[in-house]
Design a protein around this motif. Structure first.
Motif, PDB file in Angstrom:
ATOM      1  N   PRO A 102      43.182 -50.838  58.069  1.00 13.18           N
ATOM      2  CA  PRO A 102      44.329 -51.184  58.904  1.00 13.18           C
ATOM      3  C   PRO A 102      45.662 -51.038  58.170  1.00 13.18           C
ATOM      4  CG  PRO A 102      43.129 -53.144  58.237  1.00 13.18           C
ATOM      5  CD  PRO A 102      42.325 -51.955  57.790  1.00 13.18           C
ATOM      6  N   GLU A 103      45.652 -51.077  56.823  1.00 12.11           N
ATOM      7  CA  GLU A 103      46.901 -50.946  56.085  1.00 12.11           C
ATOM      8  C   GLU A 103      47.285 -49.489  55.838  1.00 12.11           C
ATOM      9  OE1 GLU A 103      43.674 -50.698  53.149  1.00 12.11           O
ATOM     10  OE2 GLU A 103      44.120 -52.183  54.677  1.00 12.11           O
ATOM     11  N   PHE A 130      51.719 -37.814  54.453  1.00 15.40           N
ATOM     12  CA  PHE A 130      52.342 -38.284  53.214  1.00 15.40           C
ATOM     13  C   PHE A 130      52.696 -39.751  53.377  1.00 15.40           C
ATOM     14  CE2 PHE A 130      53.406 -33.725  53.124  1.00 15.40           C
ATOM     15  CZ  PHE A 130      52.805 -33.411  51.925  1.00 15.40           C
ATOM     16  N   ASN A 131      51.861 -40.610  52.822  1.00 14.03           N
ATOM     17  CA  ASN A 131      52.208 -42.025  52.846  1.00 14.03           C
ATOM     18  C   ASN A 131      52.777 -42.418  51.487  1.00 14.03           C
ATOM     19  OD1 ASN A 131      49.891 -41.983  51.361  1.00 14.03           O
ATOM     20  ND2 ASN A 131      48.703 -43.280  52.726  1.00 14.03           N
ATOM     21  N   ARG A 132      53.279 -43.623  51.402  1.00 10.54           N
ATOM     22  CA  ARG A 132      53.974 -44.060  50.182  1.00 10.54           C
ATOM     23  C   ARG A 132      53.040 -44.099  48.983  1.00 10.54           C
ATOM     24  NH1 ARG A 132      58.206 -48.824  49.950  1.00 10.54           N
ATOM     25  NH2 ARG A 132      59.538 -47.043  50.097  1.00 10.54           N
ATOM     26  N   ARG A 133      51.804 -44.562  49.174  1.00 10.41           N
ATOM     27  CA  ARG A 133      50.851 -44.662  48.063  1.00 10.41           C
ATOM     28  C   ARG A 133      50.551 -43.282  47.475  1.00 10.41           C
ATOM     29  NH1 ARG A 133      45.545 -47.867  49.318  1.00 10.41           N
ATOM     30  NH2 ARG A 133      46.877 -49.621  48.863  1.00 10.41           N
ATOM     31  N   TRP A 137      51.313 -39.111  43.207  1.00  8.08           N
ATOM     32  CA  TRP A 137      51.679 -37.766  42.765  1.00  8.08           C
ATOM     33  C   TRP A 137      52.869 -37.782  41.809  1.00  8.08           C
ATOM     34  CZ3 TRP A 137      49.088 -33.543  42.427  1.00  8.08           C
ATOM     35  CH2 TRP A 137      48.003 -33.335  43.269  1.00  8.08           C
ATOM     36  N   LEU A 138      53.854 -38.631  42.079  1.00  6.59           N
ATOM     37  CA  LEU A 138      54.990 -38.715  41.163  1.00  6.59           C
ATOM     38  C   LEU A 138      54.564 -39.226  39.793  1.00  6.59           C
ATOM     39  CD1 LEU A 138      57.860 -40.048  43.448  1.00  6.59           C
ATOM     40  CD2 LEU A 138      57.620 -37.783  42.424  1.00  6.59           C
ATOM     41  N   THR A 139      53.633 -40.174  39.760  1.00  6.31           N
ATOM     42  CA  THR A 139      53.132 -40.684  38.477  1.00  6.31           C
ATOM     43  C   THR A 139      52.389 -39.598  37.718  1.00  6.31           C
ATOM     44  OG1 THR A 139      52.925 -42.882  39.448  1.00  6.31           O
ATOM     45  CG2 THR A 139      51.707 -42.461  37.412  1.00  6.31           C
ATOM     46  N   ILE A 140      51.534 -38.857  38.414  1.00  6.20           N
ATOM     47  CA  ILE A 140      50.777 -37.784  37.762  1.00  6.20           C
ATOM     48  C   ILE A 140      51.712 -36.718  37.213  1.00  6.20           C
ATOM     49  CG2 ILE A 140      49.190 -35.863  38.217  1.00  6.20           C
ATOM     50  CD1 ILE A 140      47.738 -37.754  40.172  1.00  6.20           C
TER      51      ILE A 140
END
Length: 48
Positions: free
Chosen positions: A12-13, A19-22, A27-30
């Motif tokens: 449900p979350e 493209f969701n925030r998680r 991807w930005l961290t990687i």
């Protein structure tokens, strides 16, 4: 005959958006860690 394989449901979350925030944060961290590792090896190679 009834099909026993069912499709997994999303939690449900989580939205079914592409493209969701998680995923964006992941991807930005990687990319950031990969760039830092590349720069570190470029500045100080691991050979003696």
């Amino acid at each position: 005959m009834r099909d026993v394989v069912s499709r997994p449901e999303t939690g449900p979350e989580e939205d079914p958006a592409r493209f969701n925030r998680r995923r964006l944060v992941r991807w930005l961290t990687i990319l950031t860690v990969g760039t830092l590792v590349m720069l570190a090896c470029w500045q100080d190679p691991l050979y003696p």
